[in-house]
Design a protein around this motif. Structure first.
Motif, PDB file in Angstrom:
ATOM      1  N   TRP A 208       0.822  -1.051   0.136  1.00  0.00           N
ATOM      2  CA  TRP A 208       0.098   0.084   0.089  1.00  0.00           C
ATOM      3  C   TRP A 208       0.961   1.268   0.061  1.00  0.00           C
ATOM      4  CZ3 TRP A 208      -4.387  -0.683   4.141  1.00  0.00           C
ATOM      5  CH2 TRP A 208      -5.529  -1.234   3.400  1.00  0.00           C
ATOM      6  N   LYS A 225      -7.656   4.668   4.486  1.00  0.00           N
ATOM      7  CA  LYS A 225      -7.672   3.207   3.923  1.00  0.00           C
ATOM      8  C   LYS A 225      -7.528   2.000   5.090  1.00  0.00           C
ATOM      9  CE  LYS A 225      -7.969   2.592   0.225  1.00  0.00           C
ATOM     10  NZ  LYS A 225      -8.888   2.557  -0.683  1.00  0.00           N
ATOM     11  N   PRO A 303      -4.071   3.877  -1.114  1.00  0.00           N
ATOM     12  CA  PRO A 303      -4.726   5.030  -1.693  1.00  0.00           C
ATOM     13  C   PRO A 303      -3.801   5.732  -2.920  1.00  0.00           C
ATOM     14  CG  PRO A 303      -4.024   5.492   0.472  1.00  0.00           C
ATOM     15  CD  PRO A 303      -3.717   4.118   0.311  1.00  0.00           C
TER      16      PRO A 303
END
Length: 329
Positions: A208, A225, A303
């Motif tokens: 991520w 997130k 994100p």
């Protein structure tokens, strides 16, 4: 160094296509999109992107054989392979137990069901008979043979080993990124068991990422997130970061009450380590750690940052060149 971008299917087709075009312009080798329940259809998003791009490989990460039958998975894979000019990659996995329960589906025998799905889809794409109970000789694709690489979305040790045994690649979500050497070792166990060459296997280090020139803005985007997904992570992965599901109880309660600002504020520094957040130097520091430990494919997921388009462009301008990307996808 091979690189890929992963996006969630919460984007509209227009938003997804804009980011697909930006990813191709930035020099990414692959673009993946999730197929989480109750959001936009990954099939539609990938179809749209195939008509708006020309070079970048396109993949679904992931379809699951509980909500979509393997016969339909093969049909979709063959069709997207044809439409994209051979750029499609098929991501398969058992799916998220929590999300399947939303629609009354029990995730029984995930390892066996996933193995059977790979067996069936690969046979269908090659115009071979499916050697599984209940399948007849009429279960064959009437489309052209399609050489579609199959990736497994794997996180548990057994699923990672299965990926090494039967798949062309894997999509191991790394929470935290420092879990990569452990995931890699499990996949290598599966490769060795099947007598396969590791050089023929694509292993992205799937992290991520939240990137912005303002570190605080980047961390806030990642916190949003983590607040939404954190408690859905497997205890096994959370343990790797020194966390448990109980650590997310207050966050879940705040989110359920609609107080998303409070949920974000409760995401602490340990939780932020589940991903990579910060400016270019912050990102390069942790990515180089992965490269030093054998990562030859870095995969950046949402994100991406408070402004995803700007983050993709910044990745292309400053991060990918510094990492030496450029291998075809």
């Amino acid at each position: 160094m091979r690189t890929s971008l992963r996006l969630n299917n919460d984007l509209s087709p227009a938003e997804f296509c804009a980011l697909a075009e930006a990813a191709e312009a930035a020099g990414f080798d692959q673009l993946w999109v999730s197929d989480d329940l109750m959001l936009h259809s990954a099939t539609v998003l990938l179809t749209a992107a195939a008509t708006r791009t020309s070079r970048i490989a396109l993949g679904c990460g992931i379809f699951n054989p509980y909500t979509v039958h393997p016969a339909e998975l093969a049909m979709t894979a063959a069709s997207l392979h044809e439409l994209s000019g051979g750029r499609f990659r098929l991501g398969l996995a058992a799916g998220a137990k929590q999300f399947l329960e939303w629609v009354g589906i029990e995730q029984r025998r995930p390892l066996a069901v996933t193995r059977d799905a790979v067996t069936a889809v690969r046979a269908l794409l090659r115009h071979e008979l499916v050697d599984l109970p209940g399948w007849t000789d009429q279960a064959r694709l009437r489309t052209a043979v399609a050489d579609v690489p199959i990736y497994l979305g794997a996180m548990s040790p057994k699923m990672l080993e299965l990926a090494g045994e039967v798949a062309d690649g894997a999509l191991p979500l790394l929470y935290p990124p420092e879990h990569f050497p452990t995931a890699k070792a499990h996949i290598e166990t599966g490769l060795a068991r099947a007598g396969r060459n590791p050089a023929d296997f694509d292993l992205p280090a799937c992290v991520w990422l939240s990137l912005d020139r303002d570190r605080a803005r980047a961390e806030a985007a990642l916190a949003d997130k983590i607040a939404y997904y954190g408690s859905a992570f497997s205890p096994y992965l959370l343990e790797r970061a020194g966390l448990t599901r109980a650590d997310f109880a207050e966050i879940d309660a705040a989110g359920a009450a609609g107080d998303h600002d409070r949920a974000r504020s409760l995401v602490d520094a340990r939780m932020l380590r589940l991903g990579i957040a910060g400016d270019v130097e912050d990102v390069l520091l942790r990515c180089r750690w992965l490269v030093d430990r054998g990562a030859t494919h870095l995969s950046f997921g949402p994100p991406l940052g408070p402004d995803p388009r700007a983050a993709v462009e910044l990745l292309g301008a400053e991060v990918l060149p510094a990492l030496g990307s450029g291998e075809p996808g």
